[in-house]
Scaffold this motif. Structure first.
Motif, PDB file in Angstrom:
ATOM      1  N   GLN A 502       0.821  -1.203   0.000  1.00  0.00           N
ATOM      2  CA  GLN A 502       0.000   0.000   0.000  1.00  0.00           C
ATOM      3  C   GLN A 502       0.860   1.260   0.000  1.00  0.00           C
ATOM      4  N   LYS A 503       1.967   1.233   0.736  1.00  0.00           N
ATOM      5  CA  LYS A 503       2.873   2.382   0.740  1.00  0.00           C
ATOM      6  C   LYS A 503       3.453   2.614  -0.652  1.00  0.00           C
ATOM      7  N   THR A 504       3.764   1.540  -1.362  1.00  0.00           N
ATOM      8  CA  THR A 504       4.269   1.681  -2.729  1.00  0.00           C
ATOM      9  C   THR A 504       3.240   2.334  -3.641  1.00  0.00           C
ATOM     10  N   VAL A 505       1.986   1.945  -3.466  1.00  0.00           N
ATOM     11  CA  VAL A 505       0.923   2.541  -4.280  1.00  0.00           C
ATOM     12  C   VAL A 505       0.783   4.025  -3.970  1.00  0.00           C
ATOM     13  N   TYR A 506       0.860   4.383  -2.689  1.00  0.00           N
ATOM     14  CA  TYR A 506       0.739   5.794  -2.314  1.00  0.00           C
ATOM     15  C   TYR A 506       1.919   6.601  -2.867  1.00  0.00           C
ATOM     16  N   ASN A 507       3.096   6.005  -2.911  1.00  0.00           N
ATOM     17  CA  ASN A 507       4.238   6.704  -3.498  1.00  0.00           C
ATOM     18  C   ASN A 507       4.011   6.973  -4.985  1.00  0.00           C
ATOM     19  N   LEU A 508       3.395   6.031  -5.676  1.00  0.00           N
ATOM     20  CA  LEU A 508       3.095   6.243  -7.088  1.00  0.00           C
ATOM     21  C   LEU A 508       2.064   7.348  -7.269  1.00  0.00           C
ATOM     22  N   VAL A 509       1.093   7.401  -6.377  1.00  0.00           N
ATOM     23  CA  VAL A 509       0.110   8.490  -6.437  1.00  0.00           C
ATOM     24  C   VAL A 509       0.799   9.831  -6.232  1.00  0.00           C
ATOM     25  N   ASP A 510       1.746   9.895  -5.276  1.00  0.00           N
ATOM     26  CA  ASP A 510       2.484  11.130  -5.037  1.00  0.00           C
ATOM     27  C   ASP A 510       3.325  11.513  -6.259  1.00  0.00           C
ATOM     28  N   MET A 511       3.905  10.524  -6.932  1.00  0.00           N
ATOM     29  CA  MET A 511       4.657  10.817  -8.154  1.00  0.00           C
ATOM     30  C   MET A 511       3.755  11.395  -9.233  1.00  0.00           C
ATOM     31  N   GLU A 512       2.545  10.850  -9.345  1.00  0.00           N
ATOM     32  CA  GLU A 512       1.622  11.374 -10.343  1.00  0.00           C
ATOM     33  C   GLU A 512       1.186  12.795 -10.003  1.00  0.00           C
ATOM     34  N   MET A 539       1.031   3.015 -16.913  1.00  0.00           N
ATOM     35  CA  MET A 539       1.646   2.449 -15.711  1.00  0.00           C
ATOM     36  C   MET A 539       0.598   1.820 -14.805  1.00  0.00           C
ATOM     37  N   TRP A 540      -0.519   2.524 -14.578  1.00  0.00           N
ATOM     38  CA  TRP A 540      -1.569   1.982 -13.697  1.00  0.00           C
ATOM     39  C   TRP A 540      -2.195   0.721 -14.299  1.00  0.00           C
ATOM     40  N   ILE A 565      -7.118   0.249  -7.256  1.00  0.00           N
ATOM     41  CA  ILE A 565      -8.316   0.751  -7.937  1.00  0.00           C
ATOM     42  C   ILE A 565      -8.802   2.036  -7.282  1.00  0.00           C
ATOM     43  N   ALA A 566      -8.738   2.082  -5.948  1.00  0.00           N
ATOM     44  CA  ALA A 566      -9.195   3.281  -5.246  1.00  0.00           C
ATOM     45  C   ALA A 566      -8.277   4.466  -5.506  1.00  0.00           C
ATOM     46  N   CYS A 567      -6.984   4.229  -5.620  1.00  0.00           N
ATOM     47  CA  CYS A 567      -6.045   5.338  -5.796  1.00  0.00           C
ATOM     48  C   CYS A 567      -6.045   5.868  -7.225  1.00  0.00           C
TER      49      CYS A 567
END
Length: 710
Positions: A502-512, A539-540, A565-567
């Motif tokens: 989940q932390k990895t997914v949040y990092n990708l959201v921050d990059m976007e 990427m997603w 999916i939520a992010c």
């Protein structure tokens, strides 16, 4: 998996009742020598075949095609029904030939029109067909003997094709009920017998034949399930060529056959008489061949059949064929070609002149290469016709890179092929899946799967989604996705692993959100590649594909997918903002291109306009000075600014930069937004006079020391 499909056993039931002696009313011309016939000779009258003759000829064509393509393990039991049933052959392999069937049919003879129709019925043949399906064939007996422990895998399924002249739809339903009841009775008898097998599935195909020129009394009906053991379909067909076309389509459907039409066959390759040899004809002909549909497998995989309309020809919307073009034969059977498959063929019209010439040409030891018809580009040779042991095969040639060639050099890129393989990642993959010897331990066996099974399961999980080329992936080129990619392939995730994913997914959201660039490959694309939003969408999508392949592992895998999916789902206002941003970027790109193209022209036009304004300003200078010195005429708000207020560039005759023009315009626009100070307008010698109206009101004169005098 059950052995022996429905196509293993086919029972043909042909009605031999008196009404089948009726004429089909399709005229056949017998006198074809009209030019060479002498005067005074009476031409022969045309004849018409009976319904029985049409049924026998079409059913024999069905059997001929089947025996040509499947000489083994596809069996036919031919039954004739009148006042009783006549079984013309058995399930034995030596009885499976058209010569055997034609000899038996000649002994039966045509139906007798004088026979009492009340004593004749096709029901006798249907009952005999069900009884015949319960008999064990040689192949079924061999399979049951070999698989003694799993004899239940040997299934008994078959098909019944009935050619008759039904009276109505009610008559058809009566025939179906008869077959259903007979199957139930025979299954009870076969349950306690070693020589019989109960029927597990039966397909009934009823073909209603009626003369041409008459209306049918039976309606067509697609396949429907009568019971768990029986399915039925009804075809109402006119006798003659329509019946032949229908059975040709049925044999393709029943045995997974496909059609290929060989075009542009030169007739000079198969001239048979000396007269034709001197004729030196150059006519081209077409021949249609039937074979297993796997010969077109490469077409369907690549989508060529659907994209190129030249490769598909439709006849009455019911039949399709792939067109291949004849190549001038320059090879013989001695030369070898790399083939991926060889399939027996059967001509659709075996008695036609082009088919006969083609088969004789191939049986003489010649091979024919076939190419795909293309409007442009180099020709692609995809198939080859050749004979082996007196049988003709359609060979599928490999039109792509052969696996028999030397593999391309990964480091040097031999031949300009793929060079960006994930070599480092593959080395890491092999290191993580290395096998080591494990001592045999009963505790290890009792604790779970054997080590070999666990190793296979792990290898299967690691290879569910593993792109081999760098340019085909995005997430495996990103260091930020490495923690999730390493954990998601595990059989089960711990709570700590879930938090890491989940932390990895949040990092990708921050990059976007920060609009950071992604390692998107631009190989094969023009320009700078996809936009930033498109990069993150790719990427997603790839990340979601990776997680979906492992979502069945545990509940925590599903939670990782839900997090992704939520992010990646954004609120509507953010989506609208993204859309406006993309439109603005497109407009800026277009504006930048237009500016680079027209900047010099616009600068020159602006300088010319300013020079004209200077000349007009000199003419109005006198009037502007009077207005300036007038104490009672304040400058209006919307007064046009004097030209002196515009700071002209030093080189007015040459091009002016865009920044200079924009600064001058802003300066002029700001000067129009406020009213000039009244004291500055009425000043004398750069000194503003105070209390101008005091003398008029009080009759006093003010001096510089501030004292008033009268």
């Amino acid at each position: 998996m059950k052995m022996f499909s429905v196509s293993h056993k086919t029972a043909f039931v042909v009605d031999h009742c008196p009404y089948m002696a009726e004429s089909s009313r399709q005229q056949v011309e017998c006198d074809v020598l009209t030019k060479s016939r002498g005067q005074g000779m009476i031409p022969l009258a045309p004849v018409s075949k009976s319904l029985w003759t049409c049924a026998v000829e079409c059913s024999m064509e069905y059997c001929r095609i089947l025996y040509d393509v499947y000489p083994l393990k596809k069996l036919i039991n031919y039954i004739v029904s009148d006042s009783e049933f006549h079984i013309l052959n058995s399930w034995r392999q030596e009885d499976q030939s058209t010569h055997e069937l034609m000899s038996a049919l000649a002994a039966v003879g045509p139906p007798n029109p004088q026979e009492d129709p009340e004593c004749c019925s096709v029901l006798h043949g249907l009952v005999a067909a069900v009884e015949s399906l319960c008999k064990i064939t040689e192949y079924q007996h061999e399979a049951r003997t070999t698989l003694m422990d799993t004899a239940d895998r040997v299934a008994n399924r078959g098909r019944i094709i009935c050619l008759t002249n039904a009276k109505s739809d009610t008559h058809v339903r009566m025939l179906e009920d008869c077959v259903q009841e007979t199957i139930l009775e025979q299954n009870k008898m076969a349950a306690g017998s070693d020589r019989l097998m109960p029927i597990q599935q039966c397909e009934l195909v009823l073909v209603h034949i009626f003369p041409q020129g008459e209306d049918t009394l039976v309606s067509d009906r697609p396949k429907k399930e009568v019971s768990s053991l029986l399915t039925s379909e009804v075809h109402s067909v006119r006798a003659g060529r329509h019946l032949a076309t229908k059975l040709n389509i049925l044999v393709q459907q029943h045995f997974d056959l496909a059609s290929t039409t060989i075009t542009n066959i030169p007739m000079k390759v198969c001239l048979l008489s000396s007269e034709e040899q001197h004729a030196n004809t150059s006519a081209n002909y077409d021949v249609e061949l039937l074979h297993h549909k796997d010969a077109h497998l490469e077409f369907f995989k690549s989508g060529e059949v659907l994209r190129n309309n030249n490769k598909i020809i439709y006849y009455s919307g019911l039949k399709e064929t792939v067109t291949l073009k004849w190549c001038t034969p320059r090879t013989n059977s001695v030369e070898l070609h790399y083939c991926t498959g060889a399939y027996r063929i059967s001509p659709t019209d075996v008695n036609s002149r082009p088919s006969s010439c083609l088969t004789n040409f191939l049986l003489n030891g010649r091979s024919v290469l076939l190419e795909q018809p293309r409007k442009s580009g180099s020709k692609v040779i995809s198939h080859m016709l050749s004979s082996h042991g007196g049988e003709i095969f359609l060979h599928v040639l490999n039109s792509t890179r052969s696996t028999l060639e030397d593999p391309p050099s990964i480091s040097e890129g031999c031949g300009g092929r793929v060079t960006d393989y994930r070599i480092t990642d593959f080395g890491e993959f092999m290191r993580e899946n290395r096998l080591t010897p494990v001592p045999e331990s009963p505790d290890a066996e009792a604790s779970g799967k054997p080590p070999a099974e666990r190793a296979k399961a792990q290898l299967e999980r690691y290879t569910r989604y593993w792109p081999m080329i760098i340019s085909q992936t995005t997430i495996f080129n990103m260091q930020a996705v490495v923690p999730l990619a390493n954990l998601i392939v595990k059989e089960s995730l711990s709570e700590e692993d879930l938090l890491t994913c989940q932390k990895t997914v949040y990092n990708l959201v921050d990059m976007e959100r920060k609009n950071d660039p992604l390692p998107i490959s631009t190989v094969g694309s023009r320009g700078k590649g996809p936009k930033r939003d498109e990069q993150y969408r790719i990427m997603w999508n790839e990340l979601e594909t990776l997680v979906k392949t492992h979502v069945a592992g545990s509940e925590r895998h599903q939670r990782v997918l839900d997090c992704i999916i939520a992010c990646r789902s954004k609120p509507p206002e953010e989506e609208e903002r993204k859309k406006r941003g993309r439109k603005r970027e497109d407009k800026e790109d277009k504006a930048e291109k237009n500016i680079n193209k027209d900047s010099e022209d616009k600068s020159w036009q602006e300088s010319e306009r300013l020079k004209g304004a200077v000349e007009r300003g000199k003419e109005e200078q006198g009037e502007s000075e009077v207005i300036k010195d007038s104490p009672d005429s304040p400058e209006p708000l919307n007064k046009k600014p004097r030209l002196e207020e515009i700071q002209l560039p030093e080189k007015a005759k040459g091009p002016v930069s865009l920044l200079t023009m924009w600064t001058n315009r802003i300066t002029v626009a700001n000067s129009r937004k406020h009213q000039e100070f009244a004291g500055r307008i009425s000043s004398v010698n750069n000194k503003a006079e105070l209390y101008q109206h005091l003398k008029d009101e009080n009759g006093m004169d003010l001096h510089e020391n501030g004292k008033a005098t009268r």
